[in-house]
Design a protein around this motif. Structure first.
Motif, mmCIF file in Angstrom:
data_model
loop_
_atom_site.group_PDB
_atom_site.id
_atom_site.type_symbol
_atom_site.label_atom_id
_atom_site.label_comp_id
_atom_site.label_asym_id
_atom_site.label_seq_id
_atom_site.Cartn_x
_atom_site.Cartn_y
_atom_site.Cartn_z
ATOM 1 N N LEU A 1 1.074 -1.284 0.035
ATOM 2 C CA LEU A 1 -0.028 0.024 -0.137
ATOM 3 C C LEU A 1 0.804 0.927 0.085
ATOM 4 O O LEU A 1 0.746 2.021 -0.850
ATOM 5 N N SER B 1 0.524 3.986 -2.212
ATOM 6 C CA SER B 1 0.311 5.465 -2.563
ATOM 7 C C SER B 1 1.532 6.211 -2.441
ATOM 8 O O SER B 1 1.470 7.411 -3.568
ATOM 9 N N THR C 1 -2.348 6.573 1.484
ATOM 10 C CA THR C 1 -3.009 5.160 2.037
ATOM 11 C C THR C 1 -3.912 5.482 3.235
ATOM 12 O O THR C 1 -5.379 4.887 2.523
#
Ligand code: HEM
Length: 195
Positions: A164, A168, A175
């Motif tokens: 993630l 991001s 996030t």
């Protein structure tokens, strides 16, 4: 979302109910058994990579001529585990494996399946080779299951967090926003829908 390895490690450990985590008693037991467990290194290193190289999906992760190096890394991991201490550095090392695995295309199902293999191989070896009494095998396995659960949680969740974070950074979407977008999307997904 926290992003240093130390913060990620701490926040993952905090999610585990204390009775499920590798404990001080487990550590004392494992370190007491370490002289008997250390010689299982050969069996673990060979069996682990025999299984991975016998299956095309997992074999394809490795470059040609990489096996010796990989076996050596697993041996180092086993030695460090039997040496203790189970301190912040040890847990951060397990979380780092999640990040290393993303880089190499090692998936969590591959990692979790091999943890199952390790636990079964250890149980068999404790009975057949180390010849512990049944009650001692049960107690040792209890500690090893908590070690497995703790390490698996760290490696798998660190994999997701780093995935993630990478997404991001590369898209410029925070996030927090990714989490909100996911919430909206999954609310609309029907889990009973086939395909
Ligand atoms: C019980 C499950 C596993 C554990 C405990 C584990 C542990 C580790 C550790 C400790 C490292 C870092 C090694 C180092 O210090 O250099 C590592 C890296 C690596 N592991 Fe795993 N691993 C597991 C499962 C797997 C599986 C299933 C695969 C392949 C299908 C795999 C492939 C690799 C590769 C390719 C690296 C990267 C080496 C590099 O490029 O530096 N691992 N793993």
């Amino acid at each position: 979302m926290s992003s240093s390895l130390a913060e990620i490690t701490e926040s993952i450990l905090a999610q585990l109910p204390p009775c499920t985590r590798f404990s001080n008693e487990d550590e004392a037991l494992l370190l007491r058994l370490a002289p008997a467990l250390a010689p299982l290194e050969d069996l673990l290193a060979k069996g682990f990579y025999d299984a991975l190289f016998a299956h095309p999906e997992t074999a394809s992760v490795f470059g040609s001529g990489e096996r010796a190096e990989r076996e050596m890394a697993l041996r180092r991991w086993w030695r460090r585990t039997l040496q203790g201490p189970f301190d912040a550095r040890y847990w951060e090392y397990q979380a780092a494996v999640g990040l290393i695995h993303i880089r190499r295309g090692v998936t969590n199902p591959m990692m979790l399946a091999m943890w199952g293999w390790i636990l079964n191989a250890l149980q068999e070896a404790l009975i057949e080779r180390v010849k512990l009494a049944p009650q001692e095998v049960a107690r040792a396995m209890e500690a090893l299951y908590r070690l497995a659960a703790t390490v698996q949680a760290l490696t798998a969740e660190s994999y997701l967090r780093h995935y993630l974070l990478a997404l991001s950074h590369s898209t410029g979407v925070s996030t927090d926003l990714i989490h909100r977008l996911v919430s909206v999307e999954v609310a609309a997904l029907d889990p009973s829908a086939q395909g």
